[in-house]
Design a protein around this motif. Sequence first.
Motif, PDB file in Angstrom:
ATOM      1  N   GLY A  12      -8.808   6.918 -16.541  1.00 25.10           N
ATOM      2  CA  GLY A  12      -8.132   8.067 -15.316  1.00 25.10           C
ATOM      3  C   GLY A  12      -8.772   7.764 -14.126  1.00 25.10           C
ATOM      4  N   VAL A  13     -10.075   7.779 -13.959  1.00 25.60           N
ATOM      5  CA  VAL A  13     -10.569   7.688 -12.573  1.00 25.60           C
ATOM      6  C   VAL A  13     -10.426   6.503 -11.823  1.00 25.60           C
ATOM      7  N   GLY A  21      -5.261   6.310  -4.744  1.00 20.41           N
ATOM      8  CA  GLY A  21      -6.079   7.195  -3.537  1.00 20.41           C
ATOM      9  C   GLY A  21      -6.286   6.090  -2.402  1.00 20.41           C
ATOM     10  N   LEU A  22      -6.836   4.738  -2.943  1.00 16.78           N
ATOM     11  CA  LEU A  22      -7.163   4.083  -1.899  1.00 16.78           C
ATOM     12  C   LEU A  22      -5.980   3.314  -1.055  1.00 16.78           C
ATOM     13  N   CYS A  23      -4.914   3.221  -2.038  1.00 13.78           N
ATOM     14  CA  CYS A  23      -3.308   2.734  -1.302  1.00 13.78           C
ATOM     15  C   CYS A  23      -2.968   3.829  -0.575  1.00 13.78           C
ATOM     16  N   PHE A  24      -2.973   4.981  -0.833  1.00 10.95           N
ATOM     17  CA  PHE A  24      -2.280   6.073   0.098  1.00 10.95           C
ATOM     18  C   PHE A  24      -3.310   6.280   1.370  1.00 10.95           C
ATOM     19  N   PHE A  57       0.908  -1.179   0.053  1.00 11.72           N
ATOM     20  CA  PHE A  57       0.147   0.009  -0.037  1.00 11.72           C
ATOM     21  C   PHE A  57       0.975   1.390  -0.001  1.00 11.72           C
ATOM     22  N   SER A  58       1.753   1.237   0.713  1.00 12.87           N
ATOM     23  CA  SER A  58       2.695   2.735   1.163  1.00 12.87           C
ATOM     24  C   SER A  58       3.538   2.722  -0.150  1.00 12.87           C
ATOM     25  N   TRP A  59       4.124   1.542  -0.760  1.00 16.26           N
ATOM     26  CA  TRP A  59       4.842   1.886  -2.161  1.00 16.26           C
ATOM     27  C   TRP A  59       4.048   2.447  -3.152  1.00 16.26           C
ATOM     28  N   ILE A  60       2.765   1.869  -3.390  1.00 13.13           N
ATOM     29  CA  ILE A  60       2.036   2.447  -4.353  1.00 13.13           C
ATOM     30  C   ILE A  60       1.453   3.796  -4.203  1.00 13.13           C
ATOM     31  N   GLY A  61       0.805   4.005  -2.991  1.00 18.52           N
ATOM     32  CA  GLY A  61       0.277   5.147  -2.349  1.00 18.52           C
ATOM     33  C   GLY A  61       1.325   6.351  -2.197  1.00 18.52           C
ATOM     34  N   HIS A  62       2.548   5.962  -1.574  1.00 16.09           N
ATOM     35  CA  HIS A  62       3.368   7.112  -1.596  1.00 16.09           C
ATOM     36  C   HIS A  62       3.728   7.689  -2.588  1.00 16.09           C
ATOM     37  N   GLY A 110      -5.245   3.882   2.598  1.00 17.70           N
ATOM     38  CA  GLY A 110      -5.157   2.529   3.184  1.00 17.70           C
ATOM     39  C   GLY A 110      -3.773   2.322   4.206  1.00 17.70           C
ATOM     40  N   SER A 111      -2.636   3.136   3.709  1.00 16.16           N
ATOM     41  CA  SER A 111      -1.308   2.896   4.272  1.00 16.16           C
ATOM     42  C   SER A 111      -1.256   3.712   5.254  1.00 16.16           C
ATOM     43  N   HIS A 112      -2.022   4.968   5.337  1.00 15.97           N
ATOM     44  CA  HIS A 112      -2.044   5.666   6.555  1.00 15.97           C
ATOM     45  C   HIS A 112      -2.971   5.087   7.708  1.00 15.97           C
ATOM     46  N   LEU A 113      -4.088   4.903   7.239  1.00 16.61           N
ATOM     47  CA  LEU A 113      -5.040   4.095   8.057  1.00 16.61           C
ATOM     48  C   LEU A 113      -4.298   2.830   8.992  1.00 16.61           C
ATOM     49  N   LEU A 114      -3.617   2.055   8.189  1.00 19.39           N
ATOM     50  CA  LEU A 114      -3.055   0.967   8.789  1.00 19.39           C
ATOM     51  C   LEU A 114      -2.094   1.454   9.683  1.00 19.39           C
ATOM     52  N   TYR A 115      -1.107   2.386   9.333  1.00 16.27           N
ATOM     53  CA  TYR A 115      -0.265   2.980  10.263  1.00 16.27           C
ATOM     54  C   TYR A 115      -0.785   3.573  11.499  1.00 16.27           C
ATOM     55  N   ILE A 116      -1.840   4.415  11.481  1.00 15.85           N
ATOM     56  CA  ILE A 116      -2.487   4.787  12.531  1.00 15.85           C
ATOM     57  C   ILE A 116      -2.711   3.617  13.697  1.00 15.85           C
ATOM     58  N   TRP A 117      -3.339   2.566  13.080  1.00 14.80           N
ATOM     59  CA  TRP A 117      -3.828   1.460  14.000  1.00 14.80           C
ATOM     60  C   TRP A 117      -2.340   0.816  14.538  1.00 14.80           C
TER      61      TRP A 117
END
Length: 620
Positions: A169-170, A177-180, A55-60, A182-189
Amino acid sequence: MVASGNNYKDKVSQLISWGHWFSFFNIIAAMLLGTRYIVQSEWPETLLGQLYLGFSWIGHFGFLVFGFYILILFPASFLIPSQRLMRLFAVLVATIGLTTLLLDTHAYESLELHLSPLVWDLLLSGEKTELNARWQYLFVVVPIIFLLQLILSEWLWRKLRKLTRKHVGVPIATVFGLCFLGSHLLYIWADANLYHPVTMQRSNFPLSYPMTAKSFMEKHGLLDRQDYVKRRAEQGLDESELIRYPIEKLSFNNRGTNQNLLIVMIDSLRSDMVNEETMPYLTAFANQNLNYKNHYSASNDNMTGIFGLFYGLPGGYINSVRSEGSTPILLKTLKERNYDFGLFSGNQFKAPIYYQAIFNTKQAEENLATNQSQQPDDQLAIADWKTWLDSQNSEKPWFSYLELKSVQEFEEGGDYVPQFTPSLGNVKINAEGVDSTLLLKNSYRNAAYYVDELLADIFEELTAKQDLDNTIVIITANHGTEFNETGTNSWGANSNYSQYQLKVPMVIHWPGQPVAEINRPTSHLDVVPTVMESLLNVSSSPKIYSSGVNLFEEHPKRSWILAGDSRDIVVIQQNRTTVVDKYGNYRVYDNNYKLMDEGKPKLSTLMQVMHELKRFYQPE
């Protein structure tokens, strides 16, 4: 028409559409370069940790590249009238961006640092090293990146109409967007639950600042802050990696000399207290044995100083050792040699490091349970030690560790007897009476004077039992104590890396060694190699199990001493002290701990230091 070029609105719309696709392909390029960070970082062992990595690799990298597009290329689409000029500008921006990312991957691979003022200063220093040469070769690929960006720019412009009709595009933006998110929500937990396979990836990627929400969760009853702090202190897992300790199996010449070993650790005693006025007994003892006058602790705080003394490793390894529950190779070898253990403390070993990584063997736990008085006190600890010493079999060697806490608690020890003299005869008086700093120093000296009397009692006991001739005695401290001598509002310890907080006594009685005063720089990291080689007769190189060297051997090539903790790297040299934080920011101080305006660390020295801080980690 989409590509008519005659209407300003159409032209801007066309450039924006082209910019989206140009950014998308540069996101893919950045992700491919970003795989170098993954290869050089510790691989998460759990499925959830691997999911976060994906998630973080794609989202970041999606967010990073698209963020630069929004900040630079998007507004430029409205300002630059010519589509050719605009595309050339985008190509230049993308080339600079990917080149910077390439340099950053190499910095991470070589130094485990992302680009920072320190790294740039090292690159521009002009120092001739292998790393600097390799960095310069990287710029050979800049024309290649520029050419590929030109080809991509032209191809996208020609295929823009066809790409626009695909309406993908969408969905693509949704995935990023979901990867970005998701990575932050997972890190919060993970941050709230101290889930190491995720939190250890916090600094893997450049400009990565994962989201935390402890304050929000605490406010809404989802997190108990006190419980969180307690669990974090107990685990010590933050940023830990798998460690190889020792690097390979040790070899021994024989079973050693079978001499006894006594380590006396005086909590918070700084080196300049060892003088005839403050500590006359220890001073006399030092003058008759080995007195290391320029000795540094492994850190300026209690736990890391003790860790460095027992492991012979820099403080950067402490979290890895704590997470794995390792045992110091020194204590393990003593146990294998059938040494009796006697462990005593004036504060009942309150520091968590003792249970987490030092005395965590069954034998040590039994000693901790049986050899401690109910009431913490240095005199009672020494009384217990004497009782234990009386019970020892003269034919069997013993190891004893005695921790004295009176100096550290000097502010609470005003009734120490005997009292240190002279007291306050020449103290300057201010509007409130006696200068408070001098009062503190006098109380501190009084505590040191009191401990000196206790040391005399220890020496007398060893002499009376005729053990001194067969016992190695090491007297030192975990760190020093400052009374704002640096003028930085620093008091006590763990506030800066001046000599007042790092420089500690090192007095060694070693039967058979000639009396000597040693002024070359030495470190806590040197104690383990000294005992392993000269007491236990290990034949393996100290590099296999320590970052230190034998105190009995001069090492002319040694130009720096390593200190610090898991947050800071501290390099102590003859005329300077360099402090580098985990983000690569650095400060250079002179011998008086004043900032040096023109001070810069040498690249060759930093490379040696970084190698030492990586040497004991598991190979990828």
